[in-house]
Structures are given as C-alpha cells and as structure tokens.
Scaffold this motif. Structure first.
Motif, PDB file in Angstrom:
ATOM      1  N   ALA A 140      27.788  36.857  22.198  1.00 42.72           N
ATOM      2  CA  ALA A 140      29.149  37.003  22.704  1.00 42.72           C
ATOM      3  C   ALA A 140      30.216  37.068  21.623  1.00 42.72           C
ATOM      4  O   ALA A 140      31.275  37.664  21.830  1.00 42.72           O
ATOM      5  N   SER A 141      29.954  36.462  20.474  1.00 38.57           N
ATOM      6  CA  SER A 141      30.982  36.413  19.430  1.00 38.57           C
ATOM      7  C   SER A 141      30.971  37.692  18.616  1.00 38.57           C
ATOM      8  O   SER A 141      29.908  38.277  18.398  1.00 38.57           O
ATOM      9  N   PRO A 142      32.134  38.116  18.123  1.00 42.28           N
ATOM     10  CA  PRO A 142      32.134  39.206  17.150  1.00 42.28           C
ATOM     11  C   PRO A 142      31.537  38.693  15.842  1.00 42.28           C
ATOM     12  O   PRO A 142      31.555  37.488  15.591  1.00 42.28           O
ATOM     13  N   TYR A 143      31.015  39.584  15.012  1.00 42.55           N
ATOM     14  CA  TYR A 143      30.287  39.164  13.818  1.00 42.55           C
ATOM     15  C   TYR A 143      31.147  38.337  12.873  1.00 42.55           C
ATOM     16  O   TYR A 143      32.272  38.692  12.561  1.00 42.55           O
ATOM     17  N   ASP A 144      30.567  37.275  12.400  1.00 39.68           N
ATOM     18  CA  ASP A 144      31.209  36.447  11.379  1.00 39.68           C
ATOM     19  C   ASP A 144      30.102  35.932  10.480  1.00 39.68           C
ATOM     20  O   ASP A 144      29.042  35.541  10.971  1.00 39.68           O
ATOM     21  N   SER A 145      30.324  35.940   9.166  1.00 37.92           N
ATOM     22  CA  SER A 145      29.242  35.459   8.296  1.00 37.92           C
ATOM     23  C   SER A 145      29.003  33.975   8.509  1.00 37.92           C
ATOM     24  O   SER A 145      27.924  33.485   8.206  1.00 37.92           O
ATOM     25  N   GLY A 146      29.997  33.266   9.054  1.00 37.35           N
ATOM     26  CA  GLY A 146      29.772  31.855   9.377  1.00 37.35           C
ATOM     27  C   GLY A 146      30.750  30.976   8.643  1.00 37.35           C
ATOM     28  O   GLY A 146      31.555  31.435   7.842  1.00 37.35           O
ATOM     29  N   SER A 147      30.672  29.674   8.942  1.00 35.68           N
ATOM     30  CA  SER A 147      31.633  28.745   8.358  1.00 35.68           C
ATOM     31  C   SER A 147      31.057  28.135   7.102  1.00 35.68           C
ATOM     32  O   SER A 147      30.300  27.169   7.145  1.00 35.68           O
ATOM     33  N   TYR A 148      31.399  28.720   5.988  1.00 33.21           N
ATOM     34  CA  TYR A 148      31.005  28.199   4.682  1.00 33.21           C
ATOM     35  C   TYR A 148      31.877  28.875   3.634  1.00 33.21           C
ATOM     36  O   TYR A 148      32.679  29.756   3.955  1.00 33.21           O
ATOM     37  N   ALA A 149      31.718  28.445   2.399  1.00 29.57           N
ATOM     38  CA  ALA A 149      32.491  29.002   1.281  1.00 29.57           C
ATOM     39  C   ALA A 149      33.994  28.873   1.532  1.00 29.57           C
ATOM     40  O   ALA A 149      34.785  29.702   1.072  1.00 29.57           O
ATOM     41  N   SER A 150      34.386  27.834   2.262  1.00 28.32           N
ATOM     42  CA  SER A 150      35.816  27.572   2.526  1.00 28.32           C
ATOM     43  C   SER A 150      36.518  28.776   3.138  1.00 28.32           C
ATOM     44  O   SER A 150      37.705  28.977   2.940  1.00 28.32           O
ATOM     45  N   SER A 151      35.785  29.598   3.887  1.00 32.61           N
ATOM     46  CA  SER A 151      36.317  30.919   4.225  1.00 32.61           C
ATOM     47  C   SER A 151      36.966  31.022   5.601  1.00 32.61           C
ATOM     48  O   SER A 151      37.606  32.025   5.894  1.00 32.61           O
ATOM     49  N   THR A 152      36.796  30.036   6.479  1.00 27.88           N
ATOM     50  CA  THR A 152      37.168  30.266   7.875  1.00 27.88           C
ATOM     51  C   THR A 152      38.673  30.457   8.054  1.00 27.88           C
ATOM     52  O   THR A 152      39.106  31.403   8.714  1.00 27.88           O
ATOM     53  N   THR A 153      39.484  29.583   7.483  1.00 20.74           N
ATOM     54  CA  THR A 153      40.936  29.741   7.626  1.00 20.74           C
ATOM     55  C   THR A 153      41.388  31.062   7.014  1.00 20.74           C
ATOM     56  O   THR A 153      42.120  31.832   7.638  1.00 20.74           O
ATOM     57  N   TYR A 154      40.903  31.314   5.808  1.00 23.36           N
ATOM     58  CA  TYR A 154      41.412  32.461   5.047  1.00 23.36           C
ATOM     59  C   TYR A 154      40.880  33.798   5.598  1.00 23.36           C
ATOM     60  O   TYR A 154      41.653  34.735   5.782  1.00 23.36           O
ATOM     61  N   ILE A 155      39.608  33.871   5.880  1.00 27.20           N
ATOM     62  CA  ILE A 155      39.016  35.154   6.300  1.00 27.20           C
ATOM     63  C   ILE A 155      39.098  35.333   7.819  1.00 27.20           C
ATOM     64  O   ILE A 155      39.679  36.292   8.318  1.00 27.20           O
ATOM     65  N   THR A 156      38.502  34.410   8.564  1.00 24.84           N
ATOM     66  CA  THR A 156      38.535  34.546  10.020  1.00 24.84           C
ATOM     67  C   THR A 156      39.976  34.447  10.518  1.00 24.84           C
ATOM     68  O   THR A 156      40.365  35.122  11.472  1.00 24.84           O
ATOM     69  N   GLY A 157      40.773  33.613   9.853  1.00 18.71           N
ATOM     70  CA  GLY A 157      42.189  33.496  10.209  1.00 18.71           C
ATOM     71  C   GLY A 157      42.905  34.829  10.108  1.00 18.71           C
ATOM     72  O   GLY A 157      43.691  35.201  10.975  1.00 18.71           O
ATOM     73  N   LYS A 158      42.617  35.557   9.057  1.00 22.80           N
ATOM     74  CA  LYS A 158      43.262  36.869   8.893  1.00 22.80           C
ATOM     75  C   LYS A 158      42.762  37.842   9.971  1.00 22.80           C
ATOM     76  O   LYS A 158      43.545  38.674  10.471  1.00 22.80           O
ATOM     77  N   ALA A 159      41.506  37.718  10.332  1.00 19.38           N
ATOM     78  CA  ALA A 159      40.970  38.566  11.416  1.00 19.38           C
ATOM     79  C   ALA A 159      41.687  38.255  12.728  1.00 19.38           C
ATOM     80  O   ALA A 159      41.990  39.160  13.513  1.00 19.38           O
ATOM     81  N   VAL A 160      41.988  36.978  12.950  1.00 18.49           N
ATOM     82  CA  VAL A 160      42.721  36.574  14.156  1.00 18.49           C
ATOM     83  C   VAL A 160      44.108  37.224  14.161  1.00 18.49           C
ATOM     84  O   VAL A 160      44.540  37.797  15.162  1.00 18.49           O
ATOM     85  N   GLU A 161      44.767  37.149  13.016  1.00 17.56           N
ATOM     86  CA  GLU A 161      46.097  37.752  12.900  1.00 17.56           C
ATOM     87  C   GLU A 161      46.042  39.253  13.211  1.00 17.56           C
ATOM     88  O   GLU A 161      46.860  39.772  13.969  1.00 17.56           O
ATOM     89  N   LYS A 162      45.060  39.918  12.636  1.00 15.65           N
ATOM     90  CA  LYS A 162      44.910  41.371  12.858  1.00 15.65           C
ATOM     91  C   LYS A 162      44.623  41.678  14.320  1.00 15.65           C
ATOM     92  O   LYS A 162      45.180  42.618  14.895  1.00 15.65           O
ATOM     93  N   ALA A 163      43.735  40.881  14.926  1.00 16.72           N
ATOM     94  CA  ALA A 163      43.369  41.125  16.328  1.00 16.72           C
ATOM     95  C   ALA A 163      44.591  40.965  17.223  1.00 16.72           C
ATOM     96  O   ALA A 163      44.779  41.727  18.178  1.00 16.72           O
ATOM     97  N   CYS A 164      45.412  39.973  16.920  1.00 11.54           N
ATOM     98  CA  CYS A 164      46.619  39.742  17.724  1.00 11.54           C
ATOM     99  C   CYS A 164      47.580  40.919  17.603  1.00 11.54           C
ATOM    100  O   CYS A 164      48.193  41.333  18.595  1.00 11.54           O
ATOM    101  N   THR A 165      47.723  41.444  16.402  1.00 10.87           N
ATOM    102  CA  THR A 165      48.602  42.608  16.209  1.00 10.87           C
ATOM    103  C   THR A 165      48.113  43.781  17.060  1.00 10.87           C
ATOM    104  O   THR A 165      48.904  44.446  17.748  1.00 10.87           O
ATOM    105  N   GLN A 166      46.818  43.994  17.024  1.00  7.30           N
ATOM    106  CA  GLN A 166      46.243  45.091  17.829  1.00  7.30           C
ATOM    107  C   GLN A 166      46.434  44.843  19.317  1.00  7.30           C
ATOM    108  O   GLN A 166      46.773  45.757  20.078  1.00  7.30           O
TER     109      GLN A 166
END
Lengths: 151, 770
Positions: free
Chosen positions: B527-553
C-alpha cells in the motif's frame, strides 16, 4: 493446574503448568500491555500490580498469583489517564514498548508517595529501562502532572 | 524556539500514536498476530568456526508438537545479504538461510517449527550435531590475510566493487586523499598519532527482533515484521527464498525501538521459510539473549588518527586509518566504515589543508555487526574529537577555542565530505551557545571536592548526514477524503521516533489544515509508495520533502477539479484551506464538495504521490559538554550535567527533536561508561543479557539540557536537516576528555569502566614512584 485470581477486577480461572510465568499467563488472558524485554528481571517492562504492589511478571510463577488480585494496565486505564497525557506532551512515549511497565510502576509510586521529589521519582522508577527517551522527558511529564495537580 | 511563520511545523505536537502506546494497546507484532502460529526457534552453534559434519533430527522430530526441523540440506543455495540497503547492496552476499559452515557462536544450525515453545525447546535438545571444529579468527587485528578464512566459499559475491576479497578476510578496503598529506604533515609543528578503540555496542531496543509470516488470502507470503525497512525486507526475502516480489507483502506495525538494529532483516528469513514449507502461520521472537548474541550490533572499530597542527593550534592535516570488524557476515560493513572518516574529518574543514582516509573492513568469527545510530560516525568522532582534545591539552589551549579556530563554517565546501557544501551550518553558534549555557569557563577547571572526588568538564563536536546522497528515495501519497480531511501514506517506518507525526505536521502545514485532519498509514509494501526506509537520518529530510512535493501536486489537482466545478480555468482559482475560491467572482466550493465531486464521474485524481532523492546530504551539527565527578579511589565516574546544542536545521517538532537528543546522549553515556562487549577465548559472548550488558538507568545519566541553534537548510523541507543519529556522537569523546582532566590519563578504549579508571590511577602512581 488450576489457579483462581482476580484479574483487573474480575474473577478468572486459569489452567497453567507449574513453570508458566505470570507474564505468559496474562498475555494469554488478553492482557497484551504486559511486555517481555528481557528474561533476567532487569528491564521492568512486565511490571504489574499484585495485591497493589508492583512485581515483575516475568519472574513470578503464574501459580503464585493463585488467590491474589492482579492488575495490568488494561485494568487501570482511568488511573493512568490522570498523568499519561503529560508524558505524551513531552514526546517521551517514543517507541512505547516500555510504556506499560513504566506507567504501572508510576501508578504504584504515586499511590505510595503522592508528592514525590525528582530524586524519589528517579529512584522508584530506576528498574524501568527505556532506551529511547533518555528518561528526562518522562520525568518532566510526571513533574508537570504533579505541578498541574497542585494548582 | 517555536517558529512563528508556520502554523503546524515547528510546534511540539503529541505523537499521533502516543495515547495508544501509553495506554498499552496491542500495537506490536506479537500483540496483533495469532497466538496459534507455529513457534520458530533456532538451534545455534556453540562454536565460533565449524563445519556441520552430521546432523540428526529424527529423535527431535518425534517430540509431540514438533512440525518440522530444517537443516542446511533443506534450504536454497543462493547467497544473499540481510542488510537493508538500496540495490545493488554494498554488503556482500555471504549468507544462506542455513549454512553447513557456521561462523560464530550463535550462528543458526537448524530451524525448528513447533506448535508450542515447550515442544520447540525440547526438540532443540534432541538434535544431534557433529561439528568439525575449526580454528577461529577472534582478533580483528589479525584477521586480514589470516590463513584461516571466515568465508572460503566460491560463491561469495559482492554486488558492488568495494575493495573486498574473501580470500583475505576482507569485506572492503579503500584509500582516499585530498591535498599533500605527507608534505603538510612534515611541515607541522606538532603531530599527534593515537589509536582509539570502540566496541560492538548493542542497540538494546526494548522490543527484541520479531517477525510473523503467513500465507494471505491469495496464497502470498504476508510478513508482519518489526522492521525499519519494509521494501528492502521484501527484496531480501525474494532472493533468499527464490520467490517473486509480487508474491510477498511486508508490513510493519508499531516498532518497539530500532536504532538501526532493524535496518537488517535479522530474523525474517526463518519464519518466512517455515511458512513457505508448511503453508502455516509462523512466528519467531528472539529472546534478549538471542538479540545480544545474534543481533546486529555496532561495528567494533580501531581508528588511528594522525593529526598535524601548528603551535598556535591550527589543525592543518589529518590522516585516518580505520580497521572495522564486521564479524562473521558483512552487513553494512563496507558503508559504516566510510562514516568514520567522512563524518569526522570535515568538522575541521575550516583549517585543514589536506587529509587522507583509508580503511579495511575484516571478517572475524564473531557476531555479525550491522547498523547502529551513528553508523561509523560515532566511532570516528570518538577518535578525532579525542585527538583534538589531546592536542588542545598538549598546547595548553582551551579546547573550545581551538575548535572555534578550526571548525567548519556556513558556506564552506567540505572536501572530506564528498565535496558537499555546508549550506546551513550553525556549529559556531552551537559552540558559543553551549559554552554560555554550560558556564564552560567556570566548570572546565578541575575542582578538588576535598573528599577524594574531583569535578571537571569535557567537550566534543559532532556531525552526521541527512540521507545517503543520490541513493535514498522517499515517497509520499496524500489523498483527499470526502469530508475534506487527508490520508498520508508512507513507506518510511516510524520506530518510535515520531516520523509519522512530523510528516503529518508537514501535510497540515502545506494543506493548511489541522494536524488531527491528517491520518497516517505506513508502512506496507502493498500500500505504501516506495521508500528506502527509515535509516541514515533520512526520513525528515528525504521523505519530508516528498510530502511537501505531494502536497503541492495535490493542491494543484484539487484546484483543477474545483475549476471544473466552477466552469473556469485552474489558473483562475486559489486554494484556501477548506475551500477553493474563484478569484474574480469570489465564488467558492468547499473541500468536501470537491472531494465528493472527485468520486462522481471524475477523471482527475484527488490524490498525489511524489518521490524525492537528494544529491547532497546536509549535515546536522552539535556541541556537547559534560561535567563529571570522578572518585579517585574507586574510579567511579558520575555524570552531573550533560548539555548540548544541536543544529538540525529547523526542528519540525521541537519536543520530539529534544527527546531524540536526550535519548541519543544517554545511549552515548552507556557506551562510554558501562556497556561492554567481550568474548571468552572460544569466541562466546559474555554480555548476553541485561544482567551483564548494563544500559543506563535513570540514575546513571545526570541532568540533561538540550537546546537548538536554528539554521535554514535550503534543500530540506521547511529548512529541516536531521536529528536521529548525530545525538549519539558527543558523549564518548566529551566524557573521555573530562576523565583525562580528572586523572591525567587518556582512555582510548571504550567503555571506560570504573575498574579501568581506578587501575589507570594505580599505574600512574607506580610510574611516578618509579
């Protein structure tokens, strides 16, 4: 063997082996708040109240509960509700796996000592490990609760 | 501290799952999966290096309740890696589900599937194994080119070229340099040459490894796992079991802590194999002992630092060599080691003229290491920050001042950090802020308390990343519901950190709605869109930016539907929180009406999915200061105060950022003072329970104080960088520094136990007398 106890205010009859620990019995009875974090009585995750006293259900045989009154967090939702919101406000719940044991022991603390100092809180809860929060957020939450109650 | 520009971002909301967790609701793997699943247990090797010559399961299989027992003869012969990394993984394919060659004490020998735990345990005792015991490689310093090979097999396979060679016990090896290292070193007034040693510390998350598997209603393998990496786990299982990814679904419920341990599919293959063999639901639940002896701890490292400086305290050159012990299997071996240099050396970008960083990662016959918060940076920063403290003490300089003069500053390009820029860097302000808050001038001097105890202070800086540049991928789907509320679907894994909540805060900010109007779901490979997962301190910075982009769309799509409803062009309308208004006429349609319209005769989706990746990984920065009291008789070190100032960009949720920092600091204190990892002479781990592996209690950590210095990262969502990992990095060097101040002895090996402190004082006394 058969055991009879009062679990969260209800009479319960159970059939257990001689070596069944209370933790497993309680989970089997649907009290899934009771967690296992170690097998050496070190982490406090499995804390429940027996006759009002906090015990580690991982190192208590189920047969020892025969004829006694046991409370898990399932049965003390109201008493917990008084203060857990203050923990949540700190974000100190984190992964949550230690929360039920920590909340149960906090209930025991506040029953015994309704107005503890920070040092008394730390000492009473020392057996409840938490790897996420660094403990200070839990302490701030309890302190804020105590302060709010005083007002 | 709160950011007034935003309505929801920058505010300390409760975690969305907080009340469920605090009231003890059933939300973890063991709570939500059937109790009648087959119990899966592993017979583990008692030897560090051995070949299974003969294994007899006939008696064990006769135990009532035992369904089946599997050995190396029963499993697929395709090697795989269990590290949760983007394909092609840097980690070698060096595992089988069960291997005839067992490589550490605790390695899996047989899989037992039984109706009850009792039956499984009884069967375990009845399995008869004849081992050919081989000489083992137990000292990682002697592993490279040792005649004893941990992985002699011909089908050992590295999917990436990382300088490994199984014929040399080498998983990875590299040398990188910038500038004339030897020339500058020769020109330096002072050269410090020190070696620092850190152990294979355990994440010790409260919920040990657990995984449940079943065949779903389509006959597919359905995996419910306590994991940070649902998509990687699907890929790993697909290769290990030889079944297509379309036949596997992996989901995670709430997770009882991870810290990187669950960035490796430590236990998932075993129940998955049982379910595929038997068609029955199966569950494996590691005991704490299993998590301690066969988990996925930090890589033990020895870091040699050669540091050249001028007499005035200008740090001109650094030469690092790291030897990393990956244990019996190579999970995360080639990558963790990189951070020991790449995230320590660049702290001194301000003054460095040249640097070199080289490393070897070796196999040994010890528990395999993996990912742990900090991921190599922790080890490297202990070494580099300790070396800088040693330099400052040699020069008689204030160690905070020497850092002021040499540290990386905003706008610099960091040659030792992949040539990436320090776009947003408040490290200098963190230092000043921490110095004031801590009252450094007062507390740095050693104070004799007159009772055999002394008080003094230590300092360290740290950095980390905010993703793996050009690799990590985050995605988010945002959907509009009929009543004008939203669903957020993610593949990132909230492991308690609160990423579900902070990502929902971003949706609320973008869509100008209440946080309560955003429902979060994650993570599920179906059900989830692809995400490499929660590691490398990446969730806020990477997935967060994806959230911002999705909202704009999504806003754009909502406007298009609204424009159609109002008979105008999309460009003529404006999105206004709960409605869309036509600018020229002030006619408006409500979000609810738009959502209902989206469900009738509509071809325009009221949902959007966006994906993000970043070419850079902006580092967060941090300064930590500690005051200790040291008992010179017993060696006991008591933490009085730990203060830290963190630059994580703009904190999305300051309360959760603060808890991350506090939790990380306390883990770091544990590694520094009490958590030890040792083995007996046969390679058997000693600290196999919480009785021996002591993690800090609330009496062991003193008083914490964490504050933030904001910087605004232009590439991050709402200016955010990361917080999850960096926070574990300062305690070891800061506390080791304070211990030196108290005793005059540098401890270059962790943990620094009271015994070591007391013995070092005795030895020092002997030296003085001699």
């Amino acid at each position: 063997m058969e055991i009879k106890l009062i679990l969260n205010g209800r009479q319960v009859v159970g059939h257990v082996d001689a070596d069944t620990v209370l933790l497993d019995f309680l989970r089997e009875k649907g009290c899934l708040s009771v967690k296992r974090g170690c097998d050496t009585s070190n982490c406090g995750l499995c804390t429940v109240l027996m006759d009002g006293k906090p015990i580690l259900s991982c190192s208590t045989l189920a047969v020892r509960a025969d004829g006694h009154e046991v409370f898990t967090l399932e049965g003390l939702q109201g008493e917990a509700a008084d203060f857990i919101g203050f923990i949540a406000d700190q974000g100190a719940d984190q992964c949550g796996f230690c929360n039920p044991g920590f909340v149960m022991n906090t209930i025991a603390l506040l029953r015994e000592n309704p107005d503890p100092t920070d040092e008394e809180i730390r000492a009473f809860l020392a057996g409840n490990l938490c790897r996420c929060s660094g403990y200070d957020g839990q302490l701030r939450g309890i302190r804020n609760y105590l302060n709010s109650r005083g007002r | 501290m709160e950011n007034r520009e935003y309505k929801t971002v920058g505010k300390s909301f409760r975690k969305k799952d907080a009340m469920q967790l605090l009231t003890g609701k059933p939300v973890y793997v063991d709570d939500i999966t059937p109790r009648n699943a087959l119990v899966v247990m592993l017979l583990r090797s008692p030897h560090a290096n051995a070949i299974v010559q003969e294994i007899r399961t006939d008696a064990a299989k006769k135990v009532p309740g035992v369904v089946d027992i599997y050995t190396w003869q029963d499993v697929p012969q395709t090697r795989f890696a269990i590290a949760g990394q983007t394909y092609p993984e840097p980690s070698p394919y060096d595992r089988l589900i069960l291997d005839r060659h067992v490589r550490f004490v605790g390695d899996a020998v047989a899989i037992i599937a039984a109706e009850t735990e009792k039956a499984a345990r009884k069967a375990m005792k009845l399995i008869k194994v004849k081992y050919e015991v081989l000489e083992a490689v137990l000292d990682f310093r002697a592993a490279k080119d040792n005649p004893v090979l941990v992985h002699p097999e011909a089908d050992w396979f590295p999917p990436c070229e990382v300088g490994g060679d199984n014929r040399r016990n080498l998983v990875a090896s590299e040398v990188s340099a910038h500038g004339d290292v030897d020339g500058v070193m020769a020109d330096c007034d002072i050269v410090i040459d020190r070696t620092y040693h850190t152990k294979a510390f355990h994440q010790a998350m409260m919920e040990p490894f657990i995984c449940y598997t079943e065949l779903d209603r389509y006959g597919r393998l359905h995996v419910v796992s306590s994991t940070q990496i649902v998509f990687h786990t699907r890929r790993i299982l697909s290769r290990a079991l030889g079944i297509p990814k379309s036949r596997i679904r992996v989901e995670k419920p709430r997770i009882g802590g991870g810290f990187g341990a669950k960035q490796t599919a430590v236990c998932d293959v075993y129940p998955a194999f049982v379910t595929m063999k038997t068609g029955r639901p199966a569950k494996i639940s590691y005991t704490r002992e299993e998590a301690q002896i066969s988990g996925s701890p930090r890589h033990e490292m020895e870091v040699r630092v050669r540091l050249g400086a001028s007499r005035e305290g200008k740090i001109r050159v650094m030469d690092l060599y790291t030897l990393s012990n990956t244990g019996a299997y190579g999970e995360h071996g080639p990558t963790t080691v990189g951070l020991s240099g790449h995230k320590s050396i660049p702290l001194y970008t301000g003054s460095l003229e040249a640097h070199r960083f080289s490393y070897d990662v070796v196999y040994t016959n010890l528990q395999a290491a993996g990912a742990y918060r900090g991921y190599g940076a922790t080890q490297g920063i202990f070494a580099v920050e300790s070396a800088v403290n040693e330099l400052a003490e040699m020069l008689g300089m204030d160690p905070t001042v020497i850092r002021d003069r040499n540290m990386v500053k905003e706008g610099m390009v960091m040659p030792a950090y992949y040539g990436e820029p320090a776009n947003a860097c408040a490290l200098d302000r963190c230092m000043e802020h921490c110095r004031q808050m801590f009252r450094w001038e007062e507390r740095y001097p050693v104070r004799d308390m007159g009772n055999g105890k002394v008080r003094c202070a230590g300092v360290a800086m740290a950095m980390q990343g905010s993703c793996i540049s050009n690799i990590d991928v985050g995605s988010a789907t945002v959907k509009l519901s009929e009543d004008g509320t939203y669903n957020l679907l993610i593949g990132a894994a909230d492991m308690g950190t609160g990423c579900d909540t902070i990502l929902a805060q971003m949706v609320a900010e973008c869509m100008d709605c209440r946080l309560a109007d955003v429902a979060v779901f994650g993570a599920d490979t179906d059900a989830s869109p692809y995400d490499s997962g929660s590691y490398a301190s990446s969730t806020t910075y990477i997935t967060g930016k994806a959230v911002e982009k999705a909202c704009t769309q999504l806003k754009d799509q909502i406007c298009a539907i609204a424009a159609q409803m109002m008979g105008c062009e999309k460009e003529e309308v404006v999105f206004e929180s709960t409605r869309v208004r036509r600018m020229d006429t002030d006619q408006a349609v409500s979000l609810a009406d738009i959502a209902y319209k989206a469900q009738v005769g509509n071809t325009q989706p009221a949902e959007a999915t966006a994906t993000h990746s970043s070419p850079i990984s902006p580092p967060p920065y941090m300064v930590g200061m500690v005051e200790i009291e040291l008992d010179k008789l017993t060696g006991l070190v008591t933490i009085l105060d730990y203060m830290a100032v963190v630059d994580c960009g703009i904190p999305i949720n300051p309360a959760l950022a603060r808890i991350q920092a506090e939790g990380g600091i306390v883990q770091g204190i544990g590694h520094t003072l009490m958590e030890n990892v040792t083995y007996d002479r046969n390679g058997r781990p000693i600290e196999s329970s919480f009785m021996q592996y002591k993690i800090p209690t609330r009496l062991d950590m003193g008083h914490l104080r964490v504050e933030f210095e904001h910087s605004n990262e232009p590439t991050g969502p709402f200016g955010a960088k990361s917080i999850g990992e960096i926070v574990i990095n300062t305690p070891a060097p800061a506390i080791a520094h304070a211990i030196y101040r108290a005793t005059g002895v540098w401890h270059r090996e962790l943990p620094i136990t009271p015994e070591k402190v007391a013995m070092s004082l005795v030895e020092k006394q002997h030296e003085i007398q001699a």
